[in-house]
Design a protein around this motif. Structure first.
Motif, PDB file in Angstrom:
ATOM      1  N   VAL A 167       3.537   2.691  12.512  1.00 24.71           N
ATOM      2  CA  VAL A 167       4.060   3.294  11.280  1.00 24.71           C
ATOM      3  C   VAL A 167       3.008   3.069  10.206  1.00 24.71           C
ATOM      4  O   VAL A 167       3.066   2.121   9.415  1.00 24.71           O
ATOM      5  CB  VAL A 167       5.408   2.662  10.875  1.00 24.71           C
ATOM      6  CG1 VAL A 167       6.017   3.434   9.696  1.00 24.71           C
ATOM      7  CG2 VAL A 167       6.370   2.625  12.046  1.00 24.71           C
ATOM      8  N   LYS A 168       2.014   3.939  10.185  1.00 23.39           N
ATOM      9  CA  LYS A 168       0.812   3.693   9.378  1.00 23.39           C
ATOM     10  C   LYS A 168       1.102   3.655   7.884  1.00 23.39           C
ATOM     11  O   LYS A 168       0.468   2.901   7.135  1.00 23.39           O
ATOM     12  CB  LYS A 168      -0.257   4.737   9.711  1.00 23.39           C
ATOM     13  CG  LYS A 168      -0.805   4.586  11.127  1.00 23.39           C
ATOM     14  CD  LYS A 168      -1.850   5.621  11.453  1.00 23.39           C
ATOM     15  CE  LYS A 168      -2.457   5.388  12.840  1.00 23.39           C
ATOM     16  NZ  LYS A 168      -1.481   5.331  13.922  1.00 23.39           N
ATOM     17  N   GLN A 169       2.040   4.445   7.431  1.00 21.70           N
ATOM     18  CA  GLN A 169       2.360   4.457   6.003  1.00 21.70           C
ATOM     19  C   GLN A 169       2.835   3.081   5.549  1.00 21.70           C
ATOM     20  O   GLN A 169       2.353   2.551   4.536  1.00 21.70           O
ATOM     21  CB  GLN A 169       3.436   5.515   5.725  1.00 21.70           C
ATOM     22  CG  GLN A 169       3.718   5.741   4.249  1.00 21.70           C
ATOM     23  CD  GLN A 169       4.770   6.807   4.051  1.00 21.70           C
ATOM     24  OE1 GLN A 169       5.925   6.634   4.469  1.00 21.70           O
ATOM     25  NE2 GLN A 169       4.399   7.906   3.430  1.00 21.70           N
ATOM     26  N   ASN A 170       3.762   2.474   6.295  1.00 24.14           N
ATOM     27  CA  ASN A 170       4.267   1.140   5.949  1.00 24.14           C
ATOM     28  C   ASN A 170       3.190   0.077   6.144  1.00 24.14           C
ATOM     29  O   ASN A 170       3.120  -0.899   5.384  1.00 24.14           O
ATOM     30  CB  ASN A 170       5.496   0.805   6.787  1.00 24.14           C
ATOM     31  CG  ASN A 170       6.695   1.659   6.424  1.00 24.14           C
ATOM     32  OD1 ASN A 170       6.766   2.221   5.332  1.00 24.14           O
ATOM     33  ND2 ASN A 170       7.645   1.766   7.331  1.00 24.14           N
ATOM     34  N   TYR A 171       2.370   0.260   7.159  1.00 20.36           N
ATOM     35  CA  TYR A 171       1.286  -0.677   7.464  1.00 20.36           C
ATOM     36  C   TYR A 171       0.292  -0.762   6.302  1.00 20.36           C
ATOM     37  O   TYR A 171      -0.031  -1.855   5.811  1.00 20.36           O
ATOM     38  CB  TYR A 171       0.603  -0.203   8.748  1.00 20.36           C
ATOM     39  CG  TYR A 171      -0.692  -0.867   9.143  1.00 20.36           C
ATOM     40  CD1 TYR A 171      -0.775  -2.224   9.427  1.00 20.36           C
ATOM     41  CD2 TYR A 171      -1.857  -0.093   9.281  1.00 20.36           C
ATOM     42  CE1 TYR A 171      -1.977  -2.801   9.827  1.00 20.36           C
ATOM     43  CE2 TYR A 171      -3.056  -0.664   9.686  1.00 20.36           C
ATOM     44  CZ  TYR A 171      -3.115  -2.018   9.959  1.00 20.36           C
ATOM     45  OH  TYR A 171      -4.298  -2.586  10.364  1.00 20.36           O
ATOM     46  N   ILE A 172      -0.166   0.403   5.821  1.00 15.65           N
ATOM     47  CA  ILE A 172      -1.124   0.436   4.718  1.00 15.65           C
ATOM     48  C   ILE A 172      -0.472  -0.042   3.422  1.00 15.65           C
ATOM     49  O   ILE A 172      -1.072  -0.800   2.644  1.00 15.65           O
ATOM     50  CB  ILE A 172      -1.690   1.860   4.522  1.00 15.65           C
ATOM     51  CG1 ILE A 172      -2.390   2.355   5.797  1.00 15.65           C
ATOM     52  CG2 ILE A 172      -2.635   1.900   3.330  1.00 15.65           C
ATOM     53  CD1 ILE A 172      -3.678   1.661   6.124  1.00 15.65           C
ATOM     54  N   LYS A 173       0.761   0.375   3.183  1.00 11.28           N
ATOM     55  CA  LYS A 173       1.463  -0.028   1.962  1.00 11.28           C
ATOM     56  C   LYS A 173       1.655  -1.541   1.918  1.00 11.28           C
ATOM     57  O   LYS A 173       1.445  -2.174   0.877  1.00 11.28           O
ATOM     58  CB  LYS A 173       2.819   0.686   1.871  1.00 11.28           C
ATOM     59  CG  LYS A 173       3.591   0.382   0.587  1.00 11.28           C
ATOM     60  CD  LYS A 173       4.830   1.251   0.485  1.00 11.28           C
ATOM     61  CE  LYS A 173       5.923   0.783   1.438  1.00 11.28           C
ATOM     62  NZ  LYS A 173       6.548  -0.498   0.985  1.00 11.28           N
ATOM     63  N   SER A 174       2.032  -2.133   3.031  1.00 11.96           N
ATOM     64  CA  SER A 174       2.240  -3.583   3.079  1.00 11.96           C
ATOM     65  C   SER A 174       0.946  -4.338   2.811  1.00 11.96           C
ATOM     66  O   SER A 174       0.935  -5.357   2.107  1.00 11.96           O
ATOM     67  CB  SER A 174       2.803  -3.996   4.446  1.00 11.96           C
ATOM     68  OG  SER A 174       4.062  -3.419   4.667  1.00 11.96           O
ATOM     69  N   LEU A 175      -0.145  -3.834   3.362  1.00 11.03           N
ATOM     70  CA  LEU A 175      -1.456  -4.441   3.132  1.00 11.03           C
ATOM     71  C   LEU A 175      -1.815  -4.396   1.650  1.00 11.03           C
ATOM     72  O   LEU A 175      -2.204  -5.416   1.052  1.00 11.03           O
ATOM     73  CB  LEU A 175      -2.510  -3.714   3.964  1.00 11.03           C
ATOM     74  CG  LEU A 175      -3.975  -4.102   3.727  1.00 11.03           C
ATOM     75  CD1 LEU A 175      -4.222  -5.546   4.137  1.00 11.03           C
ATOM     76  CD2 LEU A 175      -4.908  -3.161   4.497  1.00 11.03           C
ATOM     77  N   ALA A 176      -1.690  -3.213   1.051  1.00 12.41           N
ATOM     78  CA  ALA A 176      -2.050  -3.055  -0.361  1.00 12.41           C
ATOM     79  C   ALA A 176      -1.168  -3.904  -1.262  1.00 12.41           C
ATOM     80  O   ALA A 176      -1.653  -4.536  -2.215  1.00 12.41           O
ATOM     81  CB  ALA A 176      -1.961  -1.581  -0.758  1.00 12.41           C
ATOM     82  N   GLU A 177       0.123  -3.954  -0.961  1.00 15.07           N
ATOM     83  CA  GLU A 177       1.043  -4.697  -1.818  1.00 15.07           C
ATOM     84  C   GLU A 177       0.830  -6.207  -1.717  1.00 15.07           C
ATOM     85  O   GLU A 177       1.102  -6.940  -2.662  1.00 15.07           O
ATOM     86  CB  GLU A 177       2.484  -4.335  -1.473  1.00 15.07           C
ATOM     87  CG  GLU A 177       2.860  -2.925  -1.917  1.00 15.07           C
ATOM     88  CD  GLU A 177       4.283  -2.543  -1.572  1.00 15.07           C
ATOM     89  OE1 GLU A 177       4.912  -3.268  -0.762  1.00 15.07           O
ATOM     90  OE2 GLU A 177       4.766  -1.528  -2.108  1.00 15.07           O
TER      91      GLU A 177
END
Length: 232
Positions: A86-96
């Motif tokens: 789930v790349k959207q959640n993966y990238i968002k979690s990293l950034a946050e």
């Protein structure tokens, strides 16, 4: 309090767990893994060169967690693991997790190459402004090698199609938000056989030593020899 800059080197699929690595076009499982790991190792060399500019986070699929070599990380390189399915959640979690501590953030995708320490410095310089800014690293094939930002925008991150990082579609998403947009060109994203052929051509140029050391050239040369028939 925010400090200056941070680099995220982001893998969008497993690279170290041999049972989970995706096959690269026409490659064996073993060589598919070697190619991905060589690209990541090349980024690690650049990360070590840019330690004076910023710390680095290497982000991997959770399935790689027990397979990344123990000596991969050092005092200025940390890790993040997430679900790349789930790349959207993966990238968002990293950034946050990290972006609230840093003014300028640069996401570099691990299957890219051609990004030198000078390119990283230039990207951070473009982000060093009071207004919200985005910097996009565009590949020869109009794909996305990296994305930089100086203000985390959750709405934009949820809007981006992280499954298909195409330059034109990304630009449409970014233009919906109020940002200064800077584009840097002529990088590579190694996603298919045509990209592999271009990698072969680019690494034959003397200029490639700015982003790929002689030692790393030798690792890629092993694959070029292995698949020389595909390079014709």
């Amino acid at each position: 309090m925010k400090t200056d800059s941070i680099i995220y080197y982001v893998s969008l699929s497993p690279a170290f767990n041999c049972d989970s690595v995706s096959l690269f076009e026409s490659f064996s499982k073993e060589n598919s893994q070697l190619l991905q790991q060589a690209l990541i190792e090349n980024h690690r060399e650049i990360a070590c060169q840019t330690q004076a500019i910023s710390p680095a986070v290497f982000s991997f699929d959770i399935r790689d967690k027990d397979f990344v070599p123990y000596d991969f990380f050092n005092i200025n390189i940390t890790s993040f693991f997430g679900d790349t399915c789930v790349k959207q959640n993966y990238i968002k979690s990293l950034a946050e997790k990290f972006s609230n501590k840093f003014s300028n953030n640069l996401i570099i995708f691990s299957n890219s190459i051609g990004i030198s320490s000078n390119d990283i410095s230039k990207a951070f310089n473009l982000l060093a402004m009071e207004d919200e800014a985005i910097v996009i690293g565009k590949s020869f094939s109009s794909r996305i090698a990296f994305i930089g930002f100086n203000s985390y925008n959750k709405e934009l991150f949820m809007d981006i199609d992280w499954e298909n990082l195409n330059y034109d579609s990304l630009l449409l998403k970014v233009n919906k938000h109020e940002n200064f947009i800077h584009v840097m060109n002529n990088f590579m994203l190694i996603e298919n056989l045509n990209d592999f052929k271009q990698l072969y051509a680019e690494l034959s140029k003397k200029e490639s030593l700015s982003y790929c050391s002689q030692q790393m050239h030798e690792k890629f040369t092993h694959l070029f020899i292995e698949y020389k028939e595909l390079l014709k």
